[in-house]
Design a protein around this motif. Structure first.
Motif, PDB file in Angstrom:
ATOM      1  N   LEU A 168      47.998  43.651  32.187  1.00 60.62           N
ATOM      2  CA  LEU A 168      48.104  42.191  32.238  1.00 60.62           C
ATOM      3  C   LEU A 168      46.905  41.548  31.538  1.00 60.62           C
ATOM      4  O   LEU A 168      47.058  40.577  30.802  1.00 60.62           O
ATOM      5  N   GLU A 170      45.151  43.007  29.236  1.00 60.12           N
ATOM      6  CA  GLU A 170      45.326  43.308  27.818  1.00 60.12           C
ATOM      7  C   GLU A 170      46.324  42.344  27.194  1.00 60.12           C
ATOM      8  O   GLU A 170      46.125  41.862  26.077  1.00 60.12           O
ATOM      9  N   ALA A 171      47.403  42.079  27.933  1.00 58.16           N
ATOM     10  CA  ALA A 171      48.402  41.154  27.398  1.00 58.16           C
ATOM     11  C   ALA A 171      47.774  39.786  27.158  1.00 58.16           C
ATOM     12  O   ALA A 171      48.013  39.160  26.125  1.00 58.16           O
ATOM     13  N   ALA A 172      46.942  39.354  28.103  1.00 57.03           N
ATOM     14  CA  ALA A 172      46.294  38.053  27.939  1.00 57.03           C
ATOM     15  C   ALA A 172      45.409  38.047  26.693  1.00 57.03           C
ATOM     16  O   ALA A 172      45.444  37.118  25.886  1.00 57.03           O
ATOM     17  N   ALA A 190      43.746  35.068  24.460  1.00 55.37           N
ATOM     18  CA  ALA A 190      42.816  34.603  25.478  1.00 55.37           C
ATOM     19  C   ALA A 190      41.451  35.244  25.260  1.00 55.37           C
ATOM     20  O   ALA A 190      41.363  36.401  24.846  1.00 55.37           O
ATOM     21  N   PRO A 206      37.977  36.839  26.851  1.00 61.50           N
ATOM     22  CA  PRO A 206      37.816  37.613  28.089  1.00 61.50           C
ATOM     23  C   PRO A 206      37.625  36.722  29.310  1.00 61.50           C
ATOM     24  O   PRO A 206      38.145  37.023  30.391  1.00 61.50           O
ATOM     25  N   GLN A 227      38.834  33.667  29.764  1.00 60.72           N
ATOM     26  CA  GLN A 227      40.142  33.104  30.105  1.00 60.72           C
ATOM     27  C   GLN A 227      41.015  34.143  30.785  1.00 60.72           C
ATOM     28  O   GLN A 227      41.708  33.847  31.753  1.00 60.72           O
ATOM     29  N   LYS A 241      42.388  33.258  34.358  1.00 62.34           N
ATOM     30  CA  LYS A 241      43.812  32.928  34.426  1.00 62.34           C
ATOM     31  C   LYS A 241      44.683  34.082  34.898  1.00 62.34           C
ATOM     32  O   LYS A 241      45.834  33.878  35.276  1.00 62.34           O
ATOM     33  N   VAL A 242      44.170  35.302  34.823  1.00 70.05           N
ATOM     34  CA  VAL A 242      45.024  36.427  35.193  1.00 70.05           C
ATOM     35  C   VAL A 242      44.460  37.206  36.391  1.00 70.05           C
ATOM     36  O   VAL A 242      45.117  37.352  37.411  1.00 70.05           O
TER      37      VAL A 242
END
Ligand SMILES: Nc1ncnc2c1ncn2[C@@H]1O[C@H](COP(=O)(O)OP(=O)(O)OP(=O)(O)O)[C@@H](O)[C@H]1O
Ligand SMILES: [Mg+2]
Lengths: 386, 365
Positions: A174, A176-178, A183, A185, A187, A191-192
């Motif tokens: 997740l 990594e996806a961001a 994004a 780091p 963010q 956010k995640v």
């Protein structure tokens, strides 16, 4: 109905014993809060009274300690939660060898006795204070500051354990996806990862706050000349216990119960099944909303406070006092008849406040002997033995 | 806009283990390029090199001519659709799709508008407020694609995005993906271990095994003219016979496979490694290339006995035994291919349908 075989009854018996063991002391404690006897006990029952709550409300030392405790609790939460979270994140990202080593280091403060942590905190900051030639009023010698830092060392480790169990279930793809979607780091973290950790942050906060509130071993050293709720309570135990301590327990239990009930209601209210049930029943929906439950419980608590303020048991306590005095009078007379040569100390006027006391002892043998926790009683029993 | 990608001598090593072995590759802008290979062959690792989560131990990854070394995943013009999709479970569908815009500071209204557009594109209009857990597998898939498309990347990387779906949905999603690719004109790099998927969708395919790229070509080239034993045995069904080269004149080869008269096959047209007389070889004949001899004197004829048959409606899959070797045979069920189960049957195949390759590792069935 069929008779149950003895083995089938074992689980039930076990559960009964278990719950009795768990809740028995609490129940006894709650009952003693309403007994007018000046030592917390259930029997003999003297009068139903709420005066101990009143006594509590005027106990400045205890209230000041409570204030300190709350302040320290908030401070500990603010420092320990970020540290614990950072430690958990670090552990989740390093290789297995380093993780084992780091884990041991992070967890060490839990294994070290609280007394040691308290002493070492005191000595450490004293050294540093001396190094900077800090005056005695500076924060190096401030009880609140030292207590926060002393408690943080192990409470941060507790909260790290809470975070670890949650972060182990985090799917790192997740993050990594961001990142992949642009994004930074920071963010990705905010956010995640942070929303995912939110429940753990909540429970760690509660845990850290409670652990701080109830801590004694470390605090008793680091608090220096100030005091907290626990240190005041413990000095009470040493210098004379009265049921206002039970009153404290009642209040704490009530707050815990109210919190737990609201929390549980919220959980049940949010389940899928219940959402179906109340979908087209607006009345039920409002009635079972945790907010409604909270309001009802709040009103109940308020009613209890009003009741406590207005309940007057002075008639009953006066009666009890009168009975005791009469009994003592009778005993004295008997004694002077039988053994005229021995002098019995004259009963002094009750000096324990409006409730009177049970210093006579003869009418009401306490399970603890003659209430040796109370210095006045020490005096009486000592003179009794003359 | 589309950008070409080139991998130059890319190696990825995890300690002693080599996950990618000297990958050399050019992918043109706008191409639908697939990586095909068995599990653990390094497909994901290669994709992570392109998206920036893995630095190659050696070699270069270039996107649009620029060396990507040191460029983080959030700075690359790629969007990766993860093997497990990696949708954010705590965000609504619309918030998932709009995430790339959110981190770029796009205001809420514009985000919502773009999310709605994309929901339209993936045929989930008006479902933006649902939770991720409320979607079916195929819907999640589409949301992941929409999220990747939200900022119009130059290159879309897809890591087995259809592997979790049932057959029907997979086929549907294949056409849909291909349609999306045509529509937005991106470079797609697609990973799969499903050959049907690779063959139907891709412009070109790279077949990988154990970290090595074995062959690159379009579907037809890979299927009809494999250049290594691994590709021949991994892509589609194949019968393999061990034999020895008797002669090779550059046009035709004579091969003794121990089944009576030597076989004649074409020399490898795709220019695989040349075989010299006396070399051992693997001779591949596809099940659909084997036929029942209609006439006594046809070329590449040999005798075999019936073993079993599997009936599939339009096709019959038959196993024959020739000199101790089981051979698969696929015959059209048009009534002309009767087989006598109790007597030897003569089989043959056309010279251009036999492929002789240097012996190498075979894909395990
Ligand atoms: N971080 C890592 N450390 C060590 N080995 C790794 C790491 N990542 C991958 N590998 C190894 O590299 C090899 C290739 O892995 P990769 O994930 O690229 O396979 P794949 O082709 O995507 O397989 P699949 O089809 O199962 O997804 C595997 O053998 C794997 O064990
Ligand atoms: Mg993979």
């Amino acid at each position: 109905m069929k008779m149950k075989s003895p083995t089938a009854m074992i689980p039930g018996l076990y559960l009964t014993l278990f719950f009795a063991y768990l809740f028995g002391p609490l129940i006894i404690m709650v009952i003693t809060a309403f007994n007018s006897s000046s030592f917390p006990r259930v029997s003999p029952w003297e009068c139903f009274t709420t005066d101990w709550f009143g006594k509590l409300a005027t106990d400045d030392k205890l209230l000041a300690g409570l204030g300190n405790s709350l302040l320290i609790g908030v401070g500990v939460v603010c420092v320990a939660i970020p540290i614990g979270l950072a430690a958990a994140i670090t552990l989740s990202q390093v290789g297995p060898k380093l993780r084992a080593a780091l884990y041991t280091i992070f967890i060490a403060p839990i294994l070290v006795p609280g007394v040691v942590i308290g002493l070492s905190t005191l000595i450490f900051w004293d050294r540093i204070g001396t190094l900077f030639n800090a005056p005695y009023e500076s924060f190096f010698y401030d009880g609140t500051f030292l207590t926060i830092f002393g408690q943080v060392t192990f409470i941060a480790a507790y909260s790290m354990l809470v975070f670890l169990s949650r972060i182990q279930r985090f799917d790192t793809t997740l993050t990594e996806a961001a990142l992949d979607m642009g994004a930074t780091p920071t963010q990705a973290f905010v956010k995640v990862l942070l929303p995912f950790m939110a429940p753990a942050i909540g429970s760690a906060t509660v845990l850290a706050f409670l652990a701080s509130l109830e801590n004694y071993n470390t605090t008793v050293f680091t608090i220096v000349s100030s005091s907290t709720f626990t240190t005041v309570l413990s000095s009470k135990v040493r210098y004379g216990l009265d049921p206002s301590i039970s009153a404290v327990a009642v209040i704490i239990i009530a707050i815990t119960l109210i919190g737990a009930i609201i929390y549980e209601c919220r959980n049940r209210y949010n389940t899928k099944g219940w959402a179906h049930v109340i979908a087209d029943r607006p009345v039920l929906k409002i009635a079972t909303h945790p907010g409604t439950v909270a309001v009802i419980l709040g009103l109940l608590a308020l009613a209890a406070v009003v009741f406590i303020q207005n309940h007057d048991s002075s008639a009953c306590t006066a009666q009890i006092l009168e009975d005791k005095r009469a009994l003592q009078q009778k005993l004295m007379e008997e004694q002077s008849l039988n053994t005229p040569q021995q002098t019995v100390p004259a009963p002094t006027m009750p000096n324990l406040g409006p409730l009177g006391g049970d210093k006579g002892g003869a009418s009401a043998p306490s399970p603890f002997g003659n209430s040796i926790f109370s210095p006045e009683n020490l005096g009486t029993s000592a003179s009794d033995g003359q | 806009m589309t950008k070409e990608i080139s991998l130059e001598h890319v190696w990825v090593e995890f300690g002693e283990f080599t996950a990618v072995h000297k990958a050399n590759l050019n992918i043109a802008g706008g191409e639908f390029f697939s990586f095909l290979g068995p599990s653990g062959c390094g497909k994901t690792t290669l994709l992570r090199c392109i998206s920036g989560f893995q630095e190659p131990t050696r070699g270069k990854v270039k996107i649009g001519g620029e060396d990507m070394r040191g460029v983080g995943p959030n700075k690359r013009p790629t969007a990766l659709i993860f093997q497990n999709l990696a949708l954010f479970p705590l965000r609504s569908i619309a918030d998932n799709i709009a995430f790339p815009l959110e981190v770029r500071g796009v205001d809420k209204k514009t985000r919502r508008k773009r999310a709605d557009e994309l929901l339209e594109l993936i045929a989930l209009p008006g479902q933006g407020d649902k939770k991720v857990s409320e979607l079916s597998g195929g819907q999640k898939q589409r949301v992941a694609i929409a999220r990747a498309l939200a900022v119009e990347p130059d290159i879309l990387l897809l890591d087995e995005p259809l592997s979790a779906l049932d057959l029907k949905l997979r086929q549907h999603m294949r056409t849909e993906l291909r349609a999306i690719q045509k529509q937005v004109g991106l470079t797609f790099i697609y990973i799969t271990h499903d050959q049907g998927e690779a063959l139907t969708m891709s412009d070109r395919i790279a077949v990988m095994n154990k970290g090595k790229i074995e062959q690159i070509g379009d579907g037809k080239a890979i299927y009809d003219h494999p250049t290594t034993s691994f590709v021949a045995s991994f892509v589609g069904e194949n019968n393999v016979l061990e034999g020895t080269v008797l002669s090779n004149d550059g046009q035709k080869m004579q091969i003794d496979a121990g089944l009576g008269t030597p076989f004649t096959v074409e020399s490898h047209p795709a220019g695989g490694p040349a075989l010299a007389p006396g070399d051992d070889c693997h001779l591949f004949v596809r099940p659909e290339a084997l036929r029942i001899s209609k006439d006594e004197s046809s070329i590449n004829q040999f005798e075999s006995n019936f073993v079993t048959e599997e009936f599939e409606g339009n096709m019959r899959h038959i196993v024959m035994n020739a000199n101790g070797k089981d051979l698969k045979l696929s015959l059209i069920n048009d009534g002309t291919n009767a087989i006598d189960a109790n007597a030897p049957v003569k089989l043959d195949f056309a010279p251009e349908m036999g492929i002789a390759l240097k012996p190498g590792e075979l894909a395990s069935a």
